[in-house]
Design a protein around this motif. Structure first.
Motif, PDB file in Angstrom:
ATOM      1  N   GLU A   1      16.046  44.013  23.458  1.00 55.12           N
ATOM      2  CA  GLU A   1      14.884  45.116  23.517  1.00 55.12           C
ATOM      3  C   GLU A   1      14.958  46.026  22.690  1.00 55.12           C
ATOM      4  O   GLU A   1      13.879  46.625  22.064  1.00 55.12           O
ATOM      5  CB  GLU A   1      14.786  45.449  25.051  1.00 55.12           C
TER       6      GLU A   1
ATOM      7  N   ALA B   1      14.543  36.556  22.497  1.00 55.94           N
ATOM      8  CA  ALA B   1      14.247  37.331  23.704  1.00 55.94           C
ATOM      9  C   ALA B   1      13.738  36.775  24.979  1.00 55.94           C
ATOM     10  O   ALA B   1      14.189  37.322  25.928  1.00 55.94           O
ATOM     11  CB  ALA B   1      12.901  38.398  23.127  1.00 55.94           C
TER      12      ALA B   1
ATOM     13  N   ARG C   1      20.864  41.798  27.011  1.00 55.95           N
ATOM     14  CA  ARG C   1      19.470  41.748  26.994  1.00 55.95           C
ATOM     15  C   ARG C   1      18.854  43.142  26.616  1.00 55.95           C
ATOM     16  O   ARG C   1      17.752  43.190  25.998  1.00 55.95           O
ATOM     17  CB  ARG C   1      19.022  41.263  28.624  1.00 55.95           C
ATOM     18  N   GLN C   2      19.409  44.134  27.069  1.00 51.39           N
ATOM     19  CA  GLN C   2      19.036  45.448  26.753  1.00 51.39           C
ATOM     20  C   GLN C   2      18.861  45.747  25.351  1.00 51.39           C
ATOM     21  O   GLN C   2      18.209  46.418  24.825  1.00 51.39           O
ATOM     22  CB  GLN C   2      19.753  46.552  27.373  1.00 51.39           C
TER      23      GLN C   2
ATOM     24  N   VAL D   1      17.081  35.622  27.134  1.00 48.48           N
ATOM     25  CA  VAL D   1      17.642  36.572  27.877  1.00 48.48           C
ATOM     26  C   VAL D   1      17.053  37.430  28.930  1.00 48.48           C
ATOM     27  O   VAL D   1      17.375  38.267  29.692  1.00 48.48           O
ATOM     28  CB  VAL D   1      18.376  37.717  26.933  1.00 48.48           C
ATOM     29  N   GLN D   2      15.439  36.943  29.026  1.00 48.49           N
ATOM     30  CA  GLN D   2      14.666  37.440  30.046  1.00 48.49           C
ATOM     31  C   GLN D   2      15.210  37.342  31.332  1.00 48.49           C
ATOM     32  O   GLN D   2      15.076  38.333  32.130  1.00 48.49           O
ATOM     33  CB  GLN D   2      13.208  37.254  29.704  1.00 48.49           C
TER      34      GLN D   2
ATOM     35  N   TYR E   1      17.764  37.413  32.839  1.00 47.81           N
ATOM     36  CA  TYR E   1      18.940  38.261  33.291  1.00 47.81           C
ATOM     37  C   TYR E   1      18.704  39.530  33.239  1.00 47.81           C
ATOM     38  O   TYR E   1      19.380  40.440  33.405  1.00 47.81           O
ATOM     39  CB  TYR E   1      20.228  38.036  32.086  1.00 47.81           C
ATOM     40  N   ALA E   2      17.423  39.919  33.480  1.00 49.81           N
ATOM     41  CA  ALA E   2      16.813  41.287  33.835  1.00 49.81           C
ATOM     42  C   ALA E   2      17.162  41.735  35.225  1.00 49.81           C
ATOM     43  O   ALA E   2      17.397  42.777  35.260  1.00 49.81           O
ATOM     44  CB  ALA E   2      15.529  41.475  33.472  1.00 49.81           C
TER      45      ALA E   2
END
Length: 208
Positions: free
Chosen positions: A28, A89, A24-25, A92-93, A95-96
């Protein structure tokens, strides 16, 4: 690159939820990289806003959608590029933060027994342990990492249109990725792509 390397190693070691959180990172970070190489006259100003913490990831993607992405053409299939990136995007948000959905990626599915009757129960044997390596989960996360590479390639390709050899390689890569049985083709239903558990039946993958 460090984050992607760590995600890759965590995935190999069976730490799939950690690998996905790191992935996820990476998604971004792509937007920040894109600001640096897209060549738009206002990109530097946008990058300075990001540096000052006044341009969050959502606003950054909105800026790219308005100013850069229209020239990219289609995404992985026939959908517009902004749809591909928005769905990627957004998938996977969740999984923040560590929650139920992310925790499921730590489970290893050994066997699944389907019911003999239509209204019967499904029985599964699932392992819960540190570094419970699940081959299917590892393969799918590797696919997601390949999609990251593809996205970076498309970004570079859009900014360097004088390199047809590179463009041909990225196009070929996109076609190959789009044929994966772990993706649902032109529907681009990324909310299903990133579910922890998918079932295989009759040689095909059931995204449900």
């Amino acid at each position: 690159m460090d984050t992607l390397l760590l995600a890759n190693q965590a995935n190999k070691d069976g730490m799939h939820s950690n690998a996905l959180a790191l992935t996820r990172q990476c998604v971004e970070a792509i937007g920040v990289i894109e600001l640096g190489i897209c060549g738009h006259p206002d990109a530097e100003a946008a990058l300075l806003k990001w540096e000052a913490d006044t341009l969050n990831p959502g606003k950054l993607r909105a800026w790219l959608q308005a100013n850069v992405w229209p020239q990219y053409g289609s995404g992985l299939w026939t959908e517009p590029w902004f749809t591909f990136m928005r769905e990627f995007a957004g998938a996977v948000q969740p999984y923040a933060h560590y929650g139920r959905n992310l925790a499921q990626w730590q489970l290893r599915l050994h066997r699944l027994h389907e019911p003999n009757k239509p209204d019967g129960d499904i029985h599964a044997i699932i392992e819960m342990a540190p570094r419970a390596y699940d081959a299917q989960k590892a393969t799918r996360i590797t696919l997601f990492h390949a999609l990251l590479t593809y996205a970076l390639g498309r970004i570079w390709m859009a900014a360097h249109r004088d390199d047809p050899e590179f463009a041909a390689l990225i196009t070929k890569m996109g076609i190959a990725l789009g044929k994966s049985r772990y993706l649902d083709g032109h529907q681009t239903n990324w909310s299903q792509q990133f579910w922890a558990m998918v079932w295989e039946r009759g040689g095909g993958t059931i995204l449900e």
